[in-house]
Design an enzyme around this catalytic site. Sequence first.
Site, mmCIF file in Angstrom:
data_model
loop_
_atom_site.group_PDB
_atom_site.id
_atom_site.type_symbol
_atom_site.label_atom_id
_atom_site.label_comp_id
_atom_site.label_asym_id
_atom_site.label_seq_id
_atom_site.Cartn_x
_atom_site.Cartn_y
_atom_site.Cartn_z
ATOM 1 C CG ASN A 1 2.199 -4.487 -5.459
ATOM 2 O OD1 ASN A 1 2.275 -4.975 -6.585
ATOM 3 N ND2 ASN A 1 2.773 -3.341 -5.141
ATOM 4 N N PRO A 2 0.631 -7.717 -6.826
ATOM 5 C CG PRO A 2 -0.504 -7.831 -8.867
ATOM 6 C CD PRO A 2 -0.503 -7.118 -7.550
ATOM 7 C CB THR B 1 -2.456 -3.075 -6.054
ATOM 8 O OG1 THR B 1 -1.259 -3.839 -6.158
ATOM 9 C CG2 THR B 1 -2.868 -2.989 -4.599
ATOM 10 C CD GLU C 1 -0.067 2.887 -3.062
ATOM 11 O OE1 GLU C 1 -1.220 2.432 -3.225
ATOM 12 O OE2 GLU C 1 0.721 3.102 -3.994
ATOM 13 C CD GLU D 1 7.231 5.405 -3.166
ATOM 14 O OE1 GLU D 1 7.242 6.080 -4.217
ATOM 15 O OE2 GLU D 1 7.575 4.213 -3.119
#
Length: 299
Positions: free
Chosen positions: A10-11, A41, A73, A276
């Site tokens: 995830n950058p 992602t 995720e 979340e």
Amino acid sequence: MKKSALVIINPSSGKEQATEYEEQIRETLQDTYSEITVKYTEGEGDATRFAKEAAENNYDFVVSLGGDGTVNETVNGLAPFNNPPKLGIIPMGTVNDLARSLNIPMKPVDAIKLLVSGTETKIDIGMANDDIYFTNILGIGSAAKAIHHVDSAEKSKIGPIAYLKAIGKEIMDDHTFPIKFEMEEDIWEGDVSVVLISLIDSLGGIKTIVNEVENGDGNFHIFAVKHLNLTELAKMTPSIVMGKLKESENVQYFKTGQVNITTSAGETQESDIDGEQGPNLPLDLKVLQQHITIISNKS
Ligand SMILES: Nc1ncnc2c1ncn2[C@@H]1O[C@H](COP(=O)(O)OP(=O)(O)OP(=O)(O)O)[C@@H](O)[C@H]1O
């Protein structure tokens, strides 16, 4: 034998160093894995999709580089499978509760080295309503709701304190709601202010709160807090600091592998799953014991 690894990056969590980490991960894995795929992602759901494809294609190892959100995720992509690929974590978030509970180093360079030198640890996975998976915590009540509304800029700036600040607001208004837990061993109903259901011993970056949790024991650890106001918080603080939250008079504690949770008709209660927003009650929760193998720093 030919072994394959998928690296999910995830950058946005890895900041501009993501490509540098990609190189380091490739170098670290290349002696053990003959096939290494790296995927970045772009938004919500990508890590789940990538992890699912890796499981379908019989990959041996999936590495998740990101915060708790990316790890969650990734786990949601792996958990529906009976024998999913092993998981490695490079923690990049502000809290990184799962990584903390497994002693995975917070320094990315060290976490990368661990991918090939760490211990295989089987962790429990929580399953909500048959299709939502989690590794850390499920919360119910307005304090839990406050947690998922914590501003991410604030999280980066002040870390776990941002969570305490958010809960602080809820303390002013000690709202309680009816709840019923139906477990195999017991049924309990009463009014509560907040419920925390933990699978690991690290909460909001703080390890002491739930130190009786043994990951892999097949249990949810349910802490139903009856009142969340200043007086009760002051009384509970010593138990929180000493990791003895369950012994507080204001807390009803249960340990169970399965629970059905409902509230009264007409009440709407949201849940928070691993930071979340989760589904509203009712919730049907089950532990998938030791379902995913993680590379950890635990002996
Ligand atoms: N390329 C991208 N640019 C921006 N956001 C992304 C990108 N890829 C994934 N995301 C989003 O990043 C979020 C996950 O971020 P992260 O892993 O840092 O979790 P987090 O819960 O914010 O972590 P923590 O609370 O520990 O900081 C997801 O909402 C996902 O949709």
